[in-house]
Design an enzyme around this catalytic site. Sequence first.
Site, short mmCIF file in Angstrom:
data_model
loop_
_atom_site.label_atom_id
_atom_site.label_comp_id
_atom_site.label_asym_id
_atom_site.label_seq_id
_atom_site.Cartn_x
_atom_site.Cartn_y
_atom_site.Cartn_z
N THR A 89 1.28 -5.86 23.07
CA THR A 89 0.56 -7.13 23.07
C THR A 89 -0.96 -6.99 23.19
O THR A 89 -1.70 -7.68 22.48
CB THR A 89 1.09 -8.05 24.18
OG1 THR A 89 2.51 -8.18 24.03
CG2 THR A 89 0.46 -9.42 24.11
N GLN A 109 3.25 -4.23 -3.57
CA GLN A 109 3.85 -3.36 -2.56
C GLN A 109 3.25 -3.67 -1.19
O GLN A 109 3.96 -3.76 -0.18
CB GLN A 109 3.59 -1.90 -2.94
CG GLN A 109 4.24 -0.87 -2.03
CD GLN A 109 3.90 0.54 -2.47
OE1 GLN A 109 2.74 0.88 -2.67
NE2 GLN A 109 4.91 1.37 -2.65
N ARG A 124 -5.35 -18.36 -11.84
CA ARG A 124 -5.18 -19.71 -12.38
C ARG A 124 -6.55 -20.37 -12.54
O ARG A 124 -6.72 -21.27 -13.35
CB ARG A 124 -4.34 -20.57 -11.42
CG ARG A 124 -2.89 -20.15 -11.28
CD ARG A 124 -2.14 -21.14 -10.41
NE ARG A 124 -2.00 -22.44 -11.08
CZ ARG A 124 -1.62 -23.55 -10.47
NH1 ARG A 124 -1.36 -23.54 -9.17
NH2 ARG A 124 -1.51 -24.68 -11.13
N ARG A 204 -2.10 -15.36 -17.92
CA ARG A 204 -2.10 -14.20 -17.01
C ARG A 204 -0.78 -13.43 -17.02
O ARG A 204 -0.73 -12.26 -16.63
CB ARG A 204 -2.41 -14.65 -15.58
CG ARG A 204 -1.38 -15.62 -15.01
CD ARG A 204 -1.73 -16.05 -13.61
NE ARG A 204 -0.82 -17.10 -13.14
CZ ARG A 204 -0.77 -17.54 -11.88
NH1 ARG A 204 -1.58 -17.02 -10.99
NH2 ARG A 204 0.06 -18.50 -11.54
N LEU A 221 -5.02 -5.83 15.23
CA LEU A 221 -5.03 -4.37 15.34
C LEU A 221 -3.62 -3.78 15.39
O LEU A 221 -3.36 -2.75 14.78
CB LEU A 221 -5.82 -3.97 16.60
CG LEU A 221 -5.87 -2.47 16.94
CD1 LEU A 221 -6.42 -1.65 15.79
CD2 LEU A 221 -6.71 -2.26 18.20
N ARG A 231 1.81 3.55 5.57
CA ARG A 231 1.12 3.77 4.31
C ARG A 231 0.19 4.97 4.29
O ARG A 231 -0.23 5.42 3.22
CB ARG A 231 0.36 2.50 3.91
CG ARG A 231 1.26 1.29 3.74
CD ARG A 231 2.41 1.55 2.78
NE ARG A 231 3.25 0.38 2.58
CZ ARG A 231 4.31 0.33 1.79
NH1 ARG A 231 4.69 1.43 1.14
NH2 ARG A 231 5.02 -0.77 1.67
#
Length: 315
Positions: A89, A109, A124, A204, A221, A231
């Site tokens: 927390t 992804q 758009r 598009r 964070l 990643r």
Amino acid sequence: MKLTKEQQQEIKNQQSQENKTKRVSAPELEKILYEAMPVLDHGFIRVIDYMGDDTSIVQSARVSYGKGTKKVSTDSGLIKYLMRHWHTTPFEMCEIKYHVKLPIFIARQWIRHRTANVNEYSARYSILDKEFYLPSFGNLAAQSKSNRQGRGEVLEGDQAKEVLDLLKKDAEKTYNDYEMMLNERFDGTTIDENKKGLARELARMNLTLNTYTQWYWKTDLLNLMNFLRLRADHHAQYEIRTYADAMLETLKKWVPITYEAFMDYRVGGTEVSAKGKSVIQKLIKGQQVLIEQSGLSKREWNELMIAFDLKDKLI
């Protein structure tokens, strides 16, 4: 990465601002605030804003006023304790906002991490830039035979050139068709005054997934570290890993004490199951352990042996 004159001027204007504040700030992060850090061929990462620093985490954990009188070494010990024991927390008390330019297939992804606020460039409303991601030859690889979502051997010679030529040709053709349907070039000029352009929201759909998009991505964070843990890992797809690596550098400048604990306990550490822990304990005592007695699958056993550099025991 090439920035337009307008983008360069915007960054210059942002960095020239002088704002007084009573809030905590991160001096090293301030030095690169708004700066575009190149990623891939046309992408970038920019830190746009942030809230809090290492002392904000400590303050939240102690529920105290201000920075207090504790030493930095004491703050470091507390942050390491929080990280080590998964007390998460306090890390939610800090937030950061990035401006990211990335290929659409990486954005799709990335968006699976549903713990951030995202505002993406609207195709758009506006015309997407005429920029596409084209991998370097070293990143053109065949499908892995052992991992359904990974890469295997690097393609070489004529085959690699053929694939790269196809990627470039398809991207350029679909973008040209995109402009024809819009009846408008990416620079805003009209192609044929006697024709109506197709609505941008429809045109598009023709673009390839290596076309670049942009977004603002704001997160706390804790969720940033959760994102980076996945990643920035060597198993992650190369393209998204390059963004994660750039973000790791911003994490280091923003919250250096937390960064050190994160790299130690999350990135450099490993998780062990109860059965795996039992195996390691027996090996430390010099006892022989067979996979059949461990209760682990072959994959679990090999992952455990690799984690503790016991490659001679791989099955």
